[in-house]
Design an enzyme around this catalytic site. Structure first.
Site, PDB file in Angstrom:
ATOM      1  N   SER A  20       0.829  -1.212   0.000  1.00 50.99           N
ATOM      2  CA  SER A  20       0.000   0.000   0.000  1.00 50.99           C
ATOM      3  C   SER A  20       0.860   1.257   0.000  1.00 50.99           C
ATOM      4  O   SER A  20       0.342   2.369  -0.060  1.00 50.99           O
ATOM      5  CB  SER A  20      -0.920   0.011   1.228  1.00 50.99           C
ATOM      6  N   ASN A 107      -1.955  -1.892  13.462  1.00 51.58           N
ATOM      7  CA  ASN A 107      -3.409  -1.709  13.470  1.00 51.58           C
ATOM      8  C   ASN A 107      -3.821  -0.429  14.191  1.00 51.58           C
ATOM      9  O   ASN A 107      -4.676   0.313  13.706  1.00 51.58           O
ATOM     10  CB  ASN A 107      -4.094  -2.918  14.104  1.00 51.58           C
ATOM     11  N   THR A 152     -39.332  27.049 -10.156  1.00 44.59           N
ATOM     12  CA  THR A 152     -39.650  25.723  -9.618  1.00 44.59           C
ATOM     13  C   THR A 152     -39.987  24.890 -10.856  1.00 44.59           C
ATOM     14  O   THR A 152     -40.518  25.428 -11.833  1.00 44.59           O
ATOM     15  CB  THR A 152     -40.855  25.730  -8.654  1.00 44.59           C
ATOM     16  N   HIS A 153     -39.645  23.621 -10.837  1.00 47.89           N
ATOM     17  CA  HIS A 153     -39.823  22.734 -12.003  1.00 47.89           C
ATOM     18  C   HIS A 153     -39.110  23.295 -13.237  1.00 47.89           C
ATOM     19  O   HIS A 153     -39.501  23.015 -14.362  1.00 47.89           O
ATOM     20  CB  HIS A 153     -41.309  22.525 -12.332  1.00 47.89           C
ATOM     21  N   SER A 274     -14.159  24.468 -28.581  1.00 43.62           N
ATOM     22  CA  SER A 274     -14.417  23.184 -29.216  1.00 43.62           C
ATOM     23  C   SER A 274     -13.310  22.934 -30.230  1.00 43.62           C
ATOM     24  O   SER A 274     -12.815  23.865 -30.869  1.00 43.62           O
ATOM     25  CB  SER A 274     -15.778  23.232 -29.915  1.00 43.62           C
ATOM     26  N   LYS A 280     -17.763  27.970 -30.193  1.00 43.28           N
ATOM     27  CA  LYS A 280     -18.130  27.441 -28.882  1.00 43.28           C
ATOM     28  C   LYS A 280     -17.293  27.984 -27.734  1.00 43.28           C
ATOM     29  O   LYS A 280     -16.092  28.180 -27.848  1.00 43.28           O
ATOM     30  CB  LYS A 280     -17.992  25.904 -28.883  1.00 43.28           C
ATOM     31  N   ASN A 282     -17.344  26.620 -23.836  1.00 46.02           N
ATOM     32  CA  ASN A 282     -17.996  25.616 -22.989  1.00 46.02           C
ATOM     33  C   ASN A 282     -17.625  25.784 -21.508  1.00 46.02           C
ATOM     34  O   ASN A 282     -16.471  26.082 -21.183  1.00 46.02           O
ATOM     35  CB  ASN A 282     -17.604  24.210 -23.451  1.00 46.02           C
ATOM     36  N   GLU A 287     -18.845  21.891 -15.550  1.00 44.21           N
ATOM     37  CA  GLU A 287     -19.264  20.526 -15.934  1.00 44.21           C
ATOM     38  C   GLU A 287     -18.429  19.470 -15.213  1.00 44.21           C
ATOM     39  O   GLU A 287     -18.950  18.444 -14.768  1.00 44.21           O
ATOM     40  CB  GLU A 287     -19.116  20.336 -17.441  1.00 44.21           C
ATOM     41  N   TYR A 314      -9.477  -5.923  13.498  1.00 44.50           N
ATOM     42  CA  TYR A 314      -8.814  -5.496  12.273  1.00 44.50           C
ATOM     43  C   TYR A 314      -8.834  -6.598  11.216  1.00 44.50           C
ATOM     44  O   TYR A 314      -8.678  -7.780  11.518  1.00 44.50           O
ATOM     45  CB  TYR A 314      -7.347  -5.097  12.547  1.00 44.50           C
ATOM     46  N   GLN A 319      -7.302  -1.814   4.595  1.00 39.81           N
ATOM     47  CA  GLN A 319      -6.311  -1.083   3.782  1.00 39.81           C
ATOM     48  C   GLN A 319      -6.980  -0.417   2.581  1.00 39.81           C
ATOM     49  O   GLN A 319      -6.469   0.556   2.039  1.00 39.81           O
ATOM     50  CB  GLN A 319      -5.214  -2.053   3.324  1.00 39.81           C
ATOM     51  N   LYS A 322      -8.076   3.730   2.008  1.00 42.25           N
ATOM     52  CA  LYS A 322      -7.270   4.934   1.780  1.00 42.25           C
ATOM     53  C   LYS A 322      -7.424   5.603   0.429  1.00 42.25           C
ATOM     54  O   LYS A 322      -7.518   6.830   0.337  1.00 42.25           O
ATOM     55  CB  LYS A 322      -5.798   4.614   2.025  1.00 42.25           C
TER      56      LYS A 322
HETATM   57  N1  ARG Z   1      -1.194  -1.219   5.392  1.00 40.32           N
HETATM   58  C1  ARG Z   1      -2.081  -1.639   6.420  1.00 40.32           C
HETATM   59  C2  ARG Z   1      -3.419  -0.869   6.349  1.00 40.32           C
HETATM   60  O1  ARG Z   1      -3.497   0.046   5.624  1.00 40.32           O
HETATM   61  C3  ARG Z   1      -1.483  -1.379   7.755  1.00 40.32           C
HETATM   62  C4  ARG Z   1      -1.874  -2.322   8.826  1.00 40.32           C
HETATM   63  C5  ARG Z   1      -1.443  -3.693   8.532  1.00 40.32           C
HETATM   64  N2  ARG Z   1      -1.707  -4.558   9.593  1.00 40.32           N
HETATM   65  C6  ARG Z   1      -1.609  -5.862   9.471  1.00 40.32           C
HETATM   66  N3  ARG Z   1      -1.869  -6.566  10.493  1.00 40.32           N
HETATM   67  N4  ARG Z   1      -1.306  -6.422   8.320  1.00 40.32           N
HETATM   68  O2  ARG Z   1      -4.399  -1.192   6.966  1.00 40.32           O
END
Ligand code: ARG
Length: 455
Positions: A20, A107, A152-153, A274, A280, A282, A287, A314, A319, A322
């Protein structure tokens, strides 16, 4: 991490699948702040000597500088931001680095980093929301006397001040700010000390850590603290709601900038041409704001779905919180930034708005209220004016072209004074409706009187 229990390294494929650090590296400053506070608590508990604590803090600060200057080498085989920083620390300061993770698990560490991140983002989004509110207010003040049709509408309904519309948008953003502050209150809780799930036999001063990191409270239950991502859901909902509000504002300005309406013109700086049609212009920025709302909803749904049915406590599934979180925070921050820059440059076509607002049909409700003031029950007045509108349509004339004498054929209550109704700006039929004041929230915005409700 694998040295003791495992007989060999993870497969390349598994490493790539589970890393990650390619996205959670963004948590580095929060991770380091958390580790410095944790080291201080370990020292206080006698686990680290004061020299060891200093060495750890010094090493972490150097690593932070290295990351900020772009020199740090992130290693994907080390899974996440936490393992990368810990490994770099041990490499830098030797064996003492290996003491830092005492009485802590990734964790509770990741829960901490995430809360610090959300707290900082809420502050940032609040600032940007405020800038949009100020831009709306300025536009309202600069165009305080312009009238336009209210809809309205999407059908013309009654005349309103353009400022009245702008302050309606401001109300919605004021609620968004309230919501963010409430979310901040629930995010502002220290999870550290929860360990993997069951705390630790090494007891640290959690209140002290909370104080050092700027948290108002500490979590009560370690299982909950490592499992809980409610604050992420709430924040993503707040962001989705801001997106929704920005999208409705975008939609109005997009429609109003068409040739059919011609009420406003977005500046060249926020429009595009455009590739084919030379004429144009835009409203792309508006948008795109409207379009990005889709991913904000998607991100909210993604975290809600990930959490559904997760066993306590946990699980690695967490993970997955994020990328959605970062994407929504970035998307809303950038959208708000665009709008606070774009609003001051919106060109207002007063004549187009006022011509549309002066359509006498928009005063039909005021005519009915005129009869009410003369003693007629409202339902009856509604009926009489309905007949009047139908008669005008039959005669192919505007409502104000029917003389008081002709009106009297429908009701003897019509007098010569009825003609005063046909001035959209007349205080008797309009200004009394706008005697409230724009509701504003912390941080203070100037007071301005335009909303439709009495204060
Ligand atoms: N990269 C993990 C997360 O985002 C961190 C925690 C990992 N914990 C574990 N017991 N593998 O949640």
């Amino acid at each position: 991490m694998r040295r003791g229990r495992f007989s060999g390294p993870a497969s390349e494929l598994a490493q790539q699948f589970s890393e990650s650090v390619s996205f959670d590296w963004r948590l580095f400053a929060h991770d380091i702040a958390g580790s410095i506070a944790h080291a201080a608590a370990l020292a206080e508990a006698g686990i680290l000597s004061s020299e060891e604590r200093e060495k750890i803090e010094g090493g972490l600060r150097e690593i932070q500088q290295e990351i900020e200057s772009g020199k740090f080498q992130w290693d994907r085989s080390r899974e996440d931001v936490h393992m990368n920083i810990e490994a770099a620390l041990t490499k830098r300061i030797g064996a003492v680095g290996a003491k830092l993770h005492t009485a802590r698990s990734r964790n509770d560490q990741v829960a901490l980093d995430l809360r610090l991140y959300v707290k900082a983002e809420i502050e940032e989004i609040l600032k940007r929301l405020h800038a949009v509110q100020i831009a709306l207010l300025n536009l309202a003040e600069q165009n305080a006397d312009i009238i336009m049709p209210g809809y309205t509408h999407l059908q013309r309904a009654q005349p309103i001040f353009f400022a009245h519309y702008l302050l309606a948008q401001m109300e919605a953003f004021a609620r968004d700010a309230d919501r963010l502050r409430a979310c901040l209150g629930r995010t502002d809780v220290l999870p550290l000390g929860s360990g993997a799930l069951a705390g630790s036999t090494i007891v640290l001063d959690r209140k002290g850590i909370a104080q050092q990191l700027g948290f108002s409270g500490v979590s009560q239950n370690s299982l909950d603290a490592v499992s809980d991502r409610d604050f992420v859901c709430e924040f993503l909902f707040c962001l989705a709601m801001i997106g929704l509000h920005l999208s409705r504002l975008s939609e109005d300005l997009i429609i109003w900038s068409t040739s059919e309406f011609g009420f406003v013109e977005l500046s060249d700086a926020f429009s595009s041409g455009s590739s084919l049609m030379p004429q144009k212009k835009n409203p792309d920025a508006a948008e795109l704001t409207r379009g990005k709302t889709g991913r904000l909803y998607g991100n909210l749904l993604s975290i809600l779905t990930t959490l559904k049915g997760l066993p306590f406590s946990y699980n690695r599934d967490l993970q997955e919180d994020k990328e959605a979180l970062f994407d929504s925070a970035d998307t809303v921050a950038r959208s708000l930034e665009i709008w606070s820059a774009m609003l001051p440059e919106v060109k207002i076509h007063r004549e187009r708005m006022e011509t549309a607002a002066n359509d006498p049909g928009l005063l039909a409700t005021d005519l009915a209220e005129y009869l009410v003031k003369k003693g007629m029950p409202f339902r009856e007045a509604h009926d009489v004016i309905g007949q009047l509108v139908a008669r005008a349509a039959q005669m192919s004339v505007a409502l104000d072209n029917i003389s008081p004498l002709q009106m009297q054929e429908l009701s003897p209550l019509f007098g010569d004074d009825v003609t005063t109704i046909f001035n959209a700006r007349s205080p008797s039929n309009y200004l009394v409706k706008v005697s409230g004041r724009g509701r504003v929230n912390q941080p203070p915005l100037p007071n301005i009187r335009f909303s439709s409700l009495p204060s």
